[in-house]
Enzyme design. Structure first.
Site, PDB file in Angstrom:
ATOM      1  N   ASN A 108      65.340  50.835  31.258  1.00  0.00           N
ATOM      2  CA  ASN A 108      64.706  51.589  32.353  1.00  0.00           C
ATOM      3  C   ASN A 108      65.141  50.991  33.690  1.00  0.00           C
ATOM      4  O   ASN A 108      65.957  50.073  33.728  1.00  0.00           O
ATOM      5  CB  ASN A 108      63.180  51.571  32.200  1.00  0.00           C
ATOM      6  CG  ASN A 108      62.648  50.151  32.208  1.00  0.00           C
ATOM      7  OD1 ASN A 108      62.759  49.431  33.189  1.00  0.00           O
ATOM      8  ND2 ASN A 108      62.096  49.730  31.072  1.00  0.00           N
TER       9      ASN A 108
ATOM     10  N   LYS B 194      43.470  47.701  27.373  1.00  0.00           N
ATOM     11  CA  LYS B 194      44.163  46.424  27.155  1.00  0.00           C
ATOM     12  C   LYS B 194      43.301  45.221  27.586  1.00  0.00           C
ATOM     13  O   LYS B 194      43.793  44.104  27.676  1.00  0.00           O
ATOM     14  CB  LYS B 194      45.506  46.428  27.887  1.00  0.00           C
ATOM     15  CG  LYS B 194      46.408  47.609  27.443  1.00  0.00           C
ATOM     16  CD  LYS B 194      47.827  47.539  27.973  1.00  0.00           C
ATOM     17  CE  LYS B 194      48.582  48.820  27.623  1.00  0.00           C
ATOM     18  NZ  LYS B 194      50.021  48.743  27.809  1.00  0.00           N
TER      19      LYS B 194
ATOM     20  N   LYS C  24      44.408  52.261  31.039  1.00  0.00           N
ATOM     21  CA  LYS C  24      45.166  51.107  30.520  1.00  0.00           C
ATOM     22  C   LYS C  24      44.370  49.814  30.706  1.00  0.00           C
ATOM     23  O   LYS C  24      44.360  48.956  29.830  1.00  0.00           O
ATOM     24  CB  LYS C  24      46.525  50.993  31.229  1.00  0.00           C
ATOM     25  CG  LYS C  24      47.502  52.064  30.791  1.00  0.00           C
ATOM     26  CD  LYS C  24      48.790  52.029  31.592  1.00  0.00           C
ATOM     27  CE  LYS C  24      49.599  53.292  31.306  1.00  0.00           C
ATOM     28  NZ  LYS C  24      50.736  53.472  32.184  1.00  0.00           N
TER      29      LYS C  24
HETATM   30  O1  PMT Z   1      61.083  45.516  38.655  1.00  0.00           O
HETATM   31  P1  PMT Z   1      61.000  46.353  39.914  1.00  0.00           P
HETATM   32  O2  PMT Z   1      62.260  47.144  40.158  1.00  0.00           O
HETATM   33  O3  PMT Z   1      60.565  45.561  41.107  1.00  0.00           O
HETATM   34  O4  PMT Z   1      59.880  47.473  39.678  1.00  0.00           O
HETATM   35  C1  PMT Z   1      58.536  47.114  39.568  1.00  0.00           C
HETATM   36  C2  PMT Z   1      57.793  47.922  38.477  1.00  0.00           C
HETATM   37  C3  PMT Z   1      57.761  49.391  38.848  1.00  0.00           C
HETATM   38  C4  PMT Z   1      58.496  47.761  37.122  1.00  0.00           C
HETATM   39  C5  PMT Z   1      56.346  47.327  38.404  1.00  0.00           C
HETATM   40  O5  PMT Z   1      55.738  47.492  39.658  1.00  0.00           O
HETATM   41  C6  PMT Z   1      55.515  48.003  37.341  1.00  0.00           C
HETATM   42  O6  PMT Z   1      54.842  48.986  37.562  1.00  0.00           O
HETATM   43  N1  PMT Z   1      55.539  47.429  36.103  1.00  0.00           N
HETATM   44  C7  PMT Z   1      54.891  47.990  34.878  1.00  0.00           C
HETATM   45  C8  PMT Z   1      55.711  49.095  34.359  1.00  0.00           C
HETATM   46  C9  PMT Z   1      55.164  49.705  33.096  1.00  0.00           C
HETATM   47  O7  PMT Z   1      55.882  49.719  32.124  1.00  0.00           O
HETATM   48  O8  PMT Z   1      53.964  50.094  33.118  1.00  0.00           O
HETATM   49  P2  PMT Z   1      53.211  50.768  31.825  1.00  0.00           P
HETATM   50  O9  PMT Z   1      52.236  51.659  32.416  1.00  0.00           O
HETATM   51  O10 PMT Z   1      54.172  51.329  30.868  1.00  0.00           O
HETATM   52  O11 PMT Z   1      52.533  49.543  31.082  1.00  0.00           O
HETATM   53  C10 PMT Z   1      51.228  49.064  31.395  1.00  0.00           C
HETATM   54  C11 PMT Z   1      51.151  47.564  31.255  1.00  0.00           C
HETATM   55  O12 PMT Z   1      51.345  47.168  29.895  1.00  0.00           O
HETATM   56  C12 PMT Z   1      52.180  46.812  32.052  1.00  0.00           C
HETATM   57  O13 PMT Z   1      51.560  45.658  32.533  1.00  0.00           O
HETATM   58  C13 PMT Z   1      53.256  46.476  31.033  1.00  0.00           C
HETATM   59  O14 PMT Z   1      53.950  45.249  31.359  1.00  0.00           O
HETATM   60  C14 PMT Z   1      52.425  46.291  29.773  1.00  0.00           C
HETATM   61  N2  PMT Z   1      53.167  46.652  28.534  1.00  0.00           N
HETATM   62  C15 PMT Z   1      53.576  47.928  28.311  1.00  0.00           C
HETATM   63  C16 PMT Z   1      54.191  48.230  27.115  1.00  0.00           C
HETATM   64  C17 PMT Z   1      54.404  47.235  26.161  1.00  0.00           C
HETATM   65  N3  PMT Z   1      55.002  47.502  25.019  1.00  0.00           N
HETATM   66  N4  PMT Z   1      54.009  45.982  26.414  1.00  0.00           N
HETATM   67  C18 PMT Z   1      53.399  45.682  27.586  1.00  0.00           C
HETATM   68  O15 PMT Z   1      53.032  44.528  27.820  1.00  0.00           O
END
Ligand code: PMT
Length: 404
Positions: free
Chosen positions: A209, A340, A336
């Protein structure tokens, strides 16, 4: 860390001069550019060669030495300095500066600087308590000069009382505070995931991504500057590891999961910034997949959810997640947070200009467990990181009060 900072150390003639060698050594370990000025009397206690060897810079003892580069040395160092530390500060240098006397390299440099000047007095107790010395200290303090209190104990001259140089670690900690600002996370350990994950399809292709790692690395840098012990577990990115931060490189979600699970117990704050792939290929082809029919179907299976697993075992640790959304920002983020078991979730709408993936700025909402939302304007990822760390610290401090 003092990377890119110039610390000028003024060493005066006192037996405690030998302890300042360790001060210089500790400052070097924090990556400071250390320049030592010695008074003529200081050079009778410790040789300039000792300070030159430790600081890796020429040591200035005489105003009229040939300069190493063609600059007026006291003006050049006075301008370059981020801070000047006079240690040991004798009654003589304190008296000279308090009375506007500039007759050697150290006193002229102090007179010519706009940087903060810290005096670390060390002298015989009677001298230190002498009303003239105390009057000079008072005058200089009122003018904005900073004094570190001497320690009390047995003195080199055999008497006991106030006048000992504080421990080198105390002096260096104060210098770091004055140059870099608050060190309010110094007793805390912070674990951060950052960047994307890469899920292989075959030996030459993968699913990933747009995460650049900038957000996670910015938080790591700020936490380290504020004194925390920081470990990053990072997917593949193109950013330098912040000074003082331990970095473990991983590729897949599985690898990130294993590293986090191995480490988390030793940490106080867990910040999940990584954009972790939710799915991976059920089968990774051993050889490059050849172009055949019109369609290619790849079966994907679920990856472990690192944040969710941490939520089950976190105990008193503070768990902070991120939520990257394209719609229904707050509702999705709140779901979330609850699912979590997070303490805070940082919601960013990645469709907004200046927010989310790849940018140097972000627009975040910090959402708390009780539903309160801190809605922040666009700011650098470093500033956003500091706001998140401030909130984490508030929770830790509140928990400490509640538990007492
Ligand atoms: O890296 P940059 O270019 O600076 O961009 C920053 C960012 C957009 C990546 C950052 O600000 C951000 O939003 N990160 C989380 C992105 C994400 O995947 O969010 P999510 O909504 O899918 O996941 C929710 C949370 O669960 C996140 O804390 C993620 O790290 C965690 N997660 C998700 C899936 C997984 N399998 N394991 C996880 O730990």
């Amino acid at each position: 860390m003092l990377e890119g900072k110039t610390v000028v150390i003024g060493v005066c003639g006192g037996i405690a001069a030998y302890k300042v060698v360790e001060v210089v050594s500790r400052l070097k370990k924090l990556y400071a550019d250390v320049n030592v000025i010695m008074t003529e009397n200081a050079a009778k206690f410790v040789t300039p060669l000792t300070f030159r060897s430790i600081s890796h810079n020429p040591v200035i003892t005489d105003m009229f030495d040939e300069p190493v580069k063609w600059e007026i040395q006291h003006i050049s160092l006075a301008t370059k300095a981020d801070i000047i530390v006079v240690a040991p500060a004798t009654a003589n240098i304190i008296g000279k500066v308090a009375n506007g006397i500039a007759d050697d390299m150290l006193s002229t440099t102090i007179m010519a600087t706009k940087a903060p000047v810290v005096f670390v007095p060390a002298m015989n107790t009677n001298m230190y308590e002498n009303p003239i010395v105390q009057e000079n200290i008072k005058k200089l303090t009122e003018l904005g000069y900073i004094f570190l209190e001497p320690e009390t104990g047995l003195m080199a001259c055999g008497t006991a009382g106030a006048g000992r140089l504080p421990e080198p670690s105390v002096i260096v900690e104060r210098v770091e505070e004055l140059v870099c600002g608050k060190r309010d996370l110094k007793d805390l350990k912070v674990l951060i995931t950052a960047g994307p994950t890469q899920e292989p399809i075959d030996p030459v292709r993968y699913i990933t991504n747009r995460s650049s790692g900038k957000m996670g690395y910015a938080i790591a840098a700020q936490a380290s500057k504020r004194g925390a012990q920081v470990k990053l577990i990072s997917g593949p990115v193109n950013i330098k590891t912040p000074v003082g931060v331990e970095n473990v490189a991983v590729k897949t979600a599985d690898e990130m999961f294993n590293e986090v699970m191995k480490s988390y117990e030793a940490f106080d704050i867990l910040i999940m910034v990584a954009a972790v792939a939710d799915y991976r290929c059920a089968q990774i082809a051993e050889k490059k997949i050849k172009k055949k029919g019109e369609n290619l179907n790849i079966e994907l299976i679920k990856n472990p959810d690192i944040a969710k697993e941490l939520g089950k075992v976190k105990g008193n640790r503070i768990l902070i997640g991120f939520s990257a959304e394209t719609n229904d920002l707050v509702n999705n983020a709140c779901e979330k947070l609850a699912a979590k078991n997070m303490d805070l979730i940082i919601a960013n709408d990645v469709t907004q200009e200046g927010a989310g993936f790849g940018t140097d700025t972000n627009i975040i909402k910090i959402i708390k467990r009780n539903g309160d939302i801190i809605d922040l304007p666009i700011m650098s990822k470093a500033e956003a990181g500091n706001k998140i760390l401030d909130e984490a610290l508030l929770i830790i401090n509140k928990n400490t009060v509640d538990n007492n």
